[in-house]
Design an enzyme around this catalytic site. Structure first.
Site, mmCIF file in Angstrom:
data_model
loop_
_atom_site.group_PDB
_atom_site.id
_atom_site.type_symbol
_atom_site.label_atom_id
_atom_site.label_comp_id
_atom_site.label_asym_id
_atom_site.label_seq_id
_atom_site.Cartn_x
_atom_site.Cartn_y
_atom_site.Cartn_z
ATOM 1 N N LYS A 103 3.868 -7.332 -12.233
ATOM 2 C CA LYS A 103 4.402 -7.883 -10.599
ATOM 3 C C LYS A 103 5.466 -9.109 -10.711
ATOM 4 O O LYS A 103 5.003 -10.360 -11.188
ATOM 5 C CB LYS A 103 3.130 -7.826 -9.342
ATOM 6 N N ASP B 201 -1.317 -7.317 -2.934
ATOM 7 C CA ASP B 201 -0.568 -8.426 -1.888
ATOM 8 C C ASP B 201 -1.116 -9.362 -1.328
ATOM 9 O O ASP B 201 -2.132 -8.882 0.085
ATOM 10 C CB ASP B 201 0.068 -7.204 -0.639
ATOM 11 N N ASP C 38 -2.331 -10.701 5.976
ATOM 12 C CA ASP C 38 -1.296 -8.964 6.074
ATOM 13 C C ASP C 38 -1.242 -7.433 5.934
ATOM 14 O O ASP C 38 -0.785 -7.550 5.326
ATOM 15 C CB ASP C 38 0.200 -10.140 5.163
ATOM 16 N N GLY D 17 9.133 -4.144 -3.117
ATOM 17 C CA GLY D 17 8.670 -5.090 -2.004
ATOM 18 C C GLY D 17 9.220 -6.485 -1.561
ATOM 19 O O GLY D 17 10.616 -6.443 -1.430
ATOM 20 N N LYS D 18 8.394 -6.725 -0.486
ATOM 21 C CA LYS D 18 9.326 -7.698 0.538
ATOM 22 C C LYS D 18 9.420 -9.345 -0.017
ATOM 23 O O LYS D 18 10.049 -10.166 -0.076
ATOM 24 C CB LYS D 18 9.078 -7.945 1.885
ATOM 25 N N GLU D 19 8.602 -9.178 -1.325
ATOM 26 C CA GLU D 19 8.325 -10.198 -2.355
ATOM 27 C C GLU D 19 7.938 -9.813 -3.473
ATOM 28 O O GLU D 19 7.961 -11.141 -3.994
ATOM 29 C CB GLU D 19 6.861 -10.439 -1.522
ATOM 30 N N GLU E 176 -4.624 -4.399 -13.060
ATOM 31 C CA GLU E 176 -4.507 -2.958 -13.283
ATOM 32 C C GLU E 176 -3.438 -2.096 -12.635
ATOM 33 O O GLU E 176 -2.850 -2.492 -11.430
ATOM 34 C CB GLU E 176 -5.984 -3.193 -12.029
ATOM 35 N N VAL F 53 -3.195 1.021 -9.875
ATOM 36 C CA VAL F 53 -4.543 0.856 -9.200
ATOM 37 C C VAL F 53 -3.433 2.886 -9.402
ATOM 38 O O VAL F 53 -2.585 3.194 -9.137
ATOM 39 C CB VAL F 53 -4.604 1.457 -8.285
#
Length: 281
Positions: free
Chosen positions: A44, A185, A168, A26-28, A122, A124
């Site tokens: 992450k 996020d 966001d 993703g973007k981050e 976790e 999902v």
């Protein structure tokens, strides 16, 4: 697959046994599916500041707590130490928000650990046990749209009662699990009471939900939950089980122009004083 370098330390510490596959980029951050004993989780990995497309806008970082005044000064000056402190604060914001929201009963992934810039949490899943899709990848009947919209409005209320605004929220960072939507996020989450932009961000979050689900159930486009929700919160009468009407009547009356100008002058004076302190430190 071979563990990416950023996950190697977690493998060595025994927090992760194996890396199964990359789930998304993703973007981050980049997210991987990992095995931890008998459980499948996700890891992450936060991207470095120069690799992110989502910047740490001052609107989001306003009033975030740091460990000490030295860190605060360094962050304000943008020194190397300050940039490192800003990165740490940006990453820990999501971790802190996840723990707080999970404790408040909000439907977010359960966090398990945070180590070396990696959040272990976790995974999902959907009804088949696969990684749950994002809302933007799913089509809904009008009935499903209304049901999921109502469910998410309840989650936004719970978040606000816990003192947090996502900042966001949209169909791109909500997963559709087997038992309903799950919000993800949160590094840009803001303090509802301490951030001057919180109300604007809440209204945008709620409007994003309305506009997305309104594609499938146009009657939702006539509903105004955001202003009603914020009004109840400001007056201290918003509760996790509050039932909204979807209609908000704005107050009318004369505007206190002098009061507004006084607030602008006070804010300008505070900013001038802050710059003087920075120059002297």
């Amino acid at each position: 697959m071979k563990a990416p370098p950023r996950l190697q330390s977690l493998v060595e510490e025994g927090l992760i046994d194996t890396v199964v596959r990359q789930l998304m980029s993703g973007k981050e951050a980049m997210v991987y599916v990992v095995r931890c004993g008998d459980e499948t989780r996700c890891a992450k990995i936060y991207k470095e500041a120069d690799q992110r497309s989502f910047r740490q806008a001052v609107d989001y970082t306003e009033n975030r707590k740091v460990k000490n005044s030295r860190q605060a000064r360094a962050m304000a000056k943008g020194t190397k130490f300050g940039r490192q402190a800003s990165e740490a604060a940006w990453q820990s914001a999501e971790v802190d928000a996840l723990y707080k929201l999970a404790d408040a009963g909000v439907r977010v992934p359960q966090p398990y650990n945070f180590c070396d810039g990696v959040l272990l949490m976790e995974l999902v899943t959907d009804a088949n046990g696969d990684a749950a899709p994002r809302l933007n990848d799913v089509d809904f009947t009008p009935e499903q749209a209304r049901r999921h919209h109502a469910s998410l409005i309840t989650e936004v209320i719970r978040m606000l009662c816990a003192g947090i605004v996502h900042g966001d929220l949209s169909e791109f960072n909500i997963l559709l699990a087997e038992d309903g939507p799950v919000i993800i996020d949160l590094p840009q989450a803001v303090d509802a009471a301490g951030n001057n932009h919180a109300s604007r961000m809440l209204l945008r979050d709620v409007a994003n939900l309305r506009n997305f689900f309104g594609r499938f159930a146009p009657d939702l486009l006539k509903i105004d939950y955001g202003n009603e929700m914020w009004d109840l919160y400001q007056r201290g009468v918003l509760y996790p089980d509050s039932v909204l009407t979807g209609h908000f009547k704005r107050k009318t009356g004369p505007v206190d122009v002098r009061g507004v100008l006084r607030e602008i002058d006070d804010a300008s004076a505070e900013e001038a004083a802050r710059r003087v302190r920075m120059a002297q430190s």
